[in-house]
Enzyme design. Structure first.
Site, PDB file in Angstrom:
ATOM      1  N   HIS A   1      12.114  15.982  14.450  1.00 22.08           N
ATOM      2  CA  HIS A   1      11.757  14.939  15.416  1.00 22.08           C
ATOM      3  C   HIS A   1      11.928  13.568  14.779  1.00 22.08           C
ATOM      4  O   HIS A   1      11.666  13.383  13.590  1.00 22.08           O
ATOM      5  CB  HIS A   1      10.330  15.133  15.939  1.00 22.08           C
ATOM      6  CG  HIS A   1       9.255  14.923  14.917  1.00 22.08           C
ATOM      7  ND1 HIS A   1       8.634  13.695  14.728  1.00 22.08           N
ATOM      8  CD2 HIS A   1       8.679  15.770  14.025  1.00 22.08           C
ATOM      9  CE1 HIS A   1       7.720  13.809  13.775  1.00 22.08           C
ATOM     10  NE2 HIS A   1       7.728  15.056  13.329  1.00 22.08           N
TER      11      HIS A   1
ATOM     12  N   ASP B 267       7.976  12.352   7.615  1.00 21.35           N
ATOM     13  CA  ASP B 267       7.613  13.024   8.873  1.00 21.35           C
ATOM     14  C   ASP B 267       8.179  12.224  10.046  1.00 21.35           C
ATOM     15  O   ASP B 267       7.496  11.391  10.615  1.00 21.35           O
ATOM     16  CB  ASP B 267       6.093  13.143   8.974  1.00 21.35           C
ATOM     17  CG  ASP B 267       5.640  13.971  10.165  1.00 21.35           C
ATOM     18  OD1 ASP B 267       6.476  14.742  10.692  1.00 21.35           O
ATOM     19  OD2 ASP B 267       4.476  13.836  10.568  1.00 21.35           O
TER      20      ASP B 267
ATOM     21  N   GLU C 187       7.509  14.386  19.609  1.00 18.22           N
ATOM     22  CA  GLU C 187       6.747  15.461  18.967  1.00 18.22           C
ATOM     23  C   GLU C 187       5.303  15.066  18.709  1.00 18.22           C
ATOM     24  O   GLU C 187       4.392  15.888  18.807  1.00 18.22           O
ATOM     25  CB  GLU C 187       7.421  15.846  17.646  1.00 18.22           C
ATOM     26  CG  GLU C 187       6.875  17.112  16.999  1.00 18.22           C
ATOM     27  CD  GLU C 187       5.716  16.851  16.058  1.00 18.22           C
ATOM     28  OE1 GLU C 187       5.046  17.814  15.657  1.00 18.22           O
ATOM     29  OE2 GLU C 187       5.460  15.674  15.710  1.00 18.22           O
ATOM     30  N   GLU C 188       5.092  13.791  18.391  1.00 17.96           N
ATOM     31  CA  GLU C 188       3.757  13.327  18.017  1.00 17.96           C
ATOM     32  C   GLU C 188       2.836  13.171  19.221  1.00 17.96           C
ATOM     33  O   GLU C 188       1.662  12.862  19.056  1.00 17.96           O
ATOM     34  CB  GLU C 188       3.854  11.987  17.275  1.00 17.96           C
ATOM     35  CG  GLU C 188       4.705  12.003  16.009  1.00 17.96           C
ATOM     36  CD  GLU C 188       4.009  12.694  14.845  1.00 17.96           C
ATOM     37  OE1 GLU C 188       2.878  13.172  15.036  1.00 17.96           O
ATOM     38  OE2 GLU C 188       4.612  12.759  13.762  1.00 17.96           O
TER      39      GLU C 188
END
Length: 273
Positions: A163, A175, A209-210
């Site tokens: 992502h 990330d 995604e988050e």
């Protein structure tokens, strides 16, 4: 008189052998210095025993090589955009445009026997997320960037997922920007081979995604998802001791590597937010 003199003599001997509580023997600084030098030496040896970086020039000459230099350059471009929250211009315009440009570069340099399909998926939806008390997660007009490297047998696919969106206070290097960069370089290497893989490889660059997991839910509606048989999600999980993880129902994949690949793994921090 003799007894007093003997007692005084014993007291003087005791004082002679008594040490100042603040006194440090001269050996201890040498021991500490030696231990520090040994630790530095071991770190130095470990650091310089890692594989040599493959430059872009070397990867051009040998198409089988994965260029860490190119991946790092891609990562720098992505992190320079700053935090990429779902809904922001960085996440909805600049980041997907950058990824699409890299995929298009791979398309233009691919071997004539290879075929790369590129799509941008947009959509809306809702789903129930059973987290804590549970809630319904609703999303609208989010997007994913998809690339498919076609195999010789197009019935089954391997799905690799990352992502490019981030949380508010991070540029998302670990990330999950580094994985996006690695996947783009992997796509380039695979697409320059003379022989096709047997199965398709789907590269899913997830744009939400988050939020959480909205992009993954939307991808399930895509026609390519129906052919996915193996799903590999690569990201930062915040654990120092876990190289692979899986759901209980499919831990056979992880057990297959136990005692083989995992035994030879060397984990090193390459990027930090």
């Amino acid at each position: 008189m003799t007894e007093n003199s003997n007692m005084q003599s014993d007291l003087q001997k005791d004082k002679k052998f008594q040490r100042d509580p603040h006194f440090i023997s001269w050996q201890w600084p040498i021991v500490v210095l030696a231990a520090g030098c040994l630790l530095y030496y071991l770190i130095h040896i470990s650091d310089h025993s890692l594989p040599k970086e493959v430059t872009i020039h070397e990867a051009i000459e040998n198409t089988n090589l994965f260029s860490s230099e190119r991946s790092r350059n891609t990562l720098r471009k992505l992190t320079k955009l700053g935090p990429r929250l779902a809904g922001s211009i960085q996440n909805e315009v600049h980041a997907p445009a950058l990824i699409e440009h890299e995929v298009q570069e791979a398309q233009s340099n691919a071997h004539s026997s290879q075929s790369i399909l590129l799509q941008r998926q947009k959509g809306s939806g809702a789903y129930f997320l059973g987290f804590k008390l549970g809630f319904t997660n609703i999303y609208d007009n989010i997007q994913n960037v998809l690339a498919l490297l076609e195999g010789s047998d197009g019935n089954h696919s391997i799905l690799i997922n990352c992502h490019y969106d981030t949380v508010a206070a991070s540029e998302g290097a670990s990330d999950d920007g580094i994985t996006c960069a690695v996947m783009l370089e992997l796509l380039r290497v695979l697409s320059m081979q003379t022989l096709r893989l047997k199965h398709n490889v789907i590269f899913l660059f997830n744009g939400a995604e988050e939020t959480p997991l909205q992009g993954a839910h939307m991808f399930l509606k895509h026609e390519w998802a129906k052919k996915a048989r193996i799903h590999v999600t690569v990201g930062a999980a915040g654990s120092a001791d876990v190289n692979f993880s899986s759901a209980d129902a499919c831990d056979r994949f992880v057990r297959r590597f136990h005692g083989r690949l995992v035994a030879a793994c060397r984990l090193s921090v390459t990027v930090s937010n």
